[in-house]
Design a protein around this motif. Structure first.
Motif, mmCIF file in Angstrom:
data_model
loop_
_atom_site.group_PDB
_atom_site.id
_atom_site.type_symbol
_atom_site.label_atom_id
_atom_site.label_comp_id
_atom_site.label_asym_id
_atom_site.label_seq_id
_atom_site.Cartn_x
_atom_site.Cartn_y
_atom_site.Cartn_z
ATOM 1 N N GLN A 172 0.831 -1.208 0.000
ATOM 2 C CA GLN A 172 0.000 0.000 0.000
ATOM 3 C C GLN A 172 0.868 1.261 0.000
ATOM 4 O O GLN A 172 0.688 2.159 -0.818
ATOM 5 N N ALA A 175 3.065 1.469 -3.193
ATOM 6 C CA ALA A 175 2.280 1.842 -4.376
ATOM 7 C C ALA A 175 2.068 3.353 -4.441
ATOM 8 O O ALA A 175 2.012 3.943 -5.523
ATOM 9 N N GLU A 176 1.979 3.976 -3.280
ATOM 10 C CA GLU A 176 1.768 5.431 -3.239
ATOM 11 C C GLU A 176 2.967 6.206 -3.801
ATOM 12 O O GLU A 176 2.840 7.356 -4.191
ATOM 13 N N ALA A 178 4.333 5.376 -6.493
ATOM 14 C CA ALA A 178 4.166 5.224 -7.941
ATOM 15 C C ALA A 178 5.321 4.513 -8.657
ATOM 16 O O ALA A 178 5.992 5.099 -9.498
ATOM 17 N N LEU A 207 -8.724 -1.005 -8.440
ATOM 18 C CA LEU A 207 -7.333 -0.656 -8.145
ATOM 19 C C LEU A 207 -6.908 0.586 -8.911
ATOM 20 O O LEU A 207 -6.300 1.508 -8.356
ATOM 21 N N ARG A 212 -4.603 8.243 -5.053
ATOM 22 C CA ARG A 212 -3.153 8.202 -4.841
ATOM 23 C C ARG A 212 -2.490 7.020 -5.556
ATOM 24 O O ARG A 212 -1.360 6.688 -5.300
ATOM 25 N N MET A 213 -3.222 6.356 -6.472
ATOM 26 C CA MET A 213 -2.641 5.242 -7.211
ATOM 27 C C MET A 213 -2.300 5.756 -8.603
ATOM 28 O O MET A 213 -3.178 5.983 -9.421
ATOM 29 N N ASN A 214 -1.021 5.978 -8.840
ATOM 30 C CA ASN A 214 -0.636 6.552 -10.118
ATOM 31 C C ASN A 214 0.400 5.642 -10.772
ATOM 32 O O ASN A 214 1.541 6.026 -10.978
ATOM 33 N N ILE A 215 -0.054 4.396 -11.050
ATOM 34 C CA ILE A 215 0.870 3.359 -11.512
ATOM 35 C C ILE A 215 0.543 3.004 -12.959
ATOM 36 O O ILE A 215 -0.581 2.595 -13.257
ATOM 37 N N ILE A 218 -0.493 -2.238 -13.976
ATOM 38 C CA ILE A 218 -0.939 -3.070 -12.851
ATOM 39 C C ILE A 218 -1.332 -4.423 -13.413
ATOM 40 O O ILE A 218 -2.160 -4.504 -14.332
#
Ligand SMILES: Nc1ncnc2c1ncn2[C@@H]1O[C@H](COP(=O)(O)OP(=O)(O)OP(=O)(O)O)[C@@H](O)[C@H]1O
Ligand SMILES: O=P(O)(O)OC[C@@]1(O)O[C@H](CO)[C@@H](O)[C@@H]1O
Length: 309
Positions: A172, A175-176, A178, A207, A212-215, A218
């Motif tokens: 978690q 992941a923040e 990125a 997901l 705040r998930m800027n990936i 995934i």
């Protein structure tokens, strides 16, 4: 260069027993002892694919010496920070009757602040020389839950592409920061969104839309069902070949090894997903965890299906 990170390195022991039963004495028929922990598995598979790689992390005690020796024997470059205490032993007991595996994982040594500072300096240096950094596995005691987030930011700052494969709070927080890619399995993805969702497409959409998930990439891995991937706005369903699996422990690490190699070589996303899936499946054909035969990968590659949804 590709660098893999294993903060909780292990000796992975795989026991094959005729019938795994509680309250009984079981005699092991065959066993393997290997340098392991997720990032070390990733490094070994990259090396078996014929690509240059370096493994780093923490290693300690007798088990730590065994881990380094095995990496030397397999001609895998490594640079670990020595820590007080023993690196852990991870047991995978496979029931020969039905192939079901039971894993018993030790917690690993407690990492001191000094060791963490030493590692941070080393990591920054290695990240500078790396095209891809692959960070994998659980955090040993003493390491703060946001440590992967710190490593992700450091490596990105040095220009490396970062892949992260962990679970729980470490995932978690990580992941923040990125990273370029995360690869939770269904259980890890459910932890990340805070609830289990039976439909994989719905799960990946949740997901992707998380705050705040800027990936950019995934992928949710689904064992023998393959994976569902989101890459920069597009969704892909990936189906692996139907195989007679022997040992599926380390399939996720092998998938990560395939992705790391493809990303380092600048291959397209469809090609990368196809290749990584073939590598993941090839691991399941092997009795040892985190082991592949390159010939299996080449054969399986022809049978992987990637469909953009
Ligand atoms: N039984 C199987 N048959 C074919 N392919 C498989 C099988 N199990 C795994 N794979 C391939 O390997 C990939 C990763 O496997 P899995 O979802 O089990 O990862 P994981 O749970 O992270 O594993 P681990 O933590 O043990 O490394 C899958 O997406 C799939 O492509
Ligand atoms: O405790 P972690 O780091 O999450 O997982 C450790 C582990 O189960 O993962 C590998 C398989 O993926 C094994 O080599 C190892 O024993």
């Amino acid at each position: 260069m590709i660098t893999t990170v294993t903060l909780n390195a292990a000796i992975d022991k795989t026991y094959y027993v005729p019938l795994f039963t509680q309250k009984s004495v079981m005699r092991v028929q065959r066993f393997y002892a290997e340098a392991g922990g997720k990032g070390i598995n990733v490094a070994r598979v990259i090396s078996q694919l014929g690509k240059p790689v370096l493994a780093t992390g923490f290693a300690g005690g007798f088990n730590g010496r065994f881990i380094r020796q095995e990496l030397d024997r397999q001609q895998i470059q490594h640079d670990f920070v020595e820590v007080a205490g023993e690196s852990r032993l991870c047991l995978n007991i496979i029931n020969e009757l039905d192939g079901i595996s039971t894993e018993i994982l030790e917690p690993g040594p407690v990492i001191s602040d000094t060791a963490m500072e030493q590692f941070t300096v080393k990591f920054k240096e290695l990240a500078k020389r790396s095209v891809v950094v692959c960070i994998s596995g659980s955090l040993p005691a003493g390491v703060p839950k946001d440590f992967y987030a710190k490593l992700v930011s450091l490596a990105k700052g040095e220009g490396a592409v970062v892949l992260l494969d962990t679970s729980g709070e470490a995932l978690q927080r990580g992941a923040e920061a990125a990273p370029y890619l995360i690869k939770p399995n269904e259980q890890e993805a459910a932890q990340l969104i805070g609830k289990s969702v039976s439909d994989a497409r719905e799960m990946i959409e949740q997901l992707v839309s998380m705050e705040r998930m800027n990936i950019p990439c995934i992928t949710i891995s689904l064992g023998s069902e393959g994976s569902l991937a989101y890459v920069q706005g597009a969704y892909y369903r990936v189906k692996p070949p139907l195989i007679d699996a022997v040992n599926t422990v380390g399939c996720g690490d092998s998938f990560m090894a395939g992705m790391a190699v493809c990303i380092a070589e600048g291959r397209s996303i469809e090609e990368s997903l196809r290749y990584a899936t073939a590598v993941g499946s090839a691991n399941a054909l092997n009795e040892k965890a985190g082991y592949i035969n390159k010939a299996d990968v080449d054969e399986l590659l022809k049978q992987v299906k990637v469909v953009q949804l």
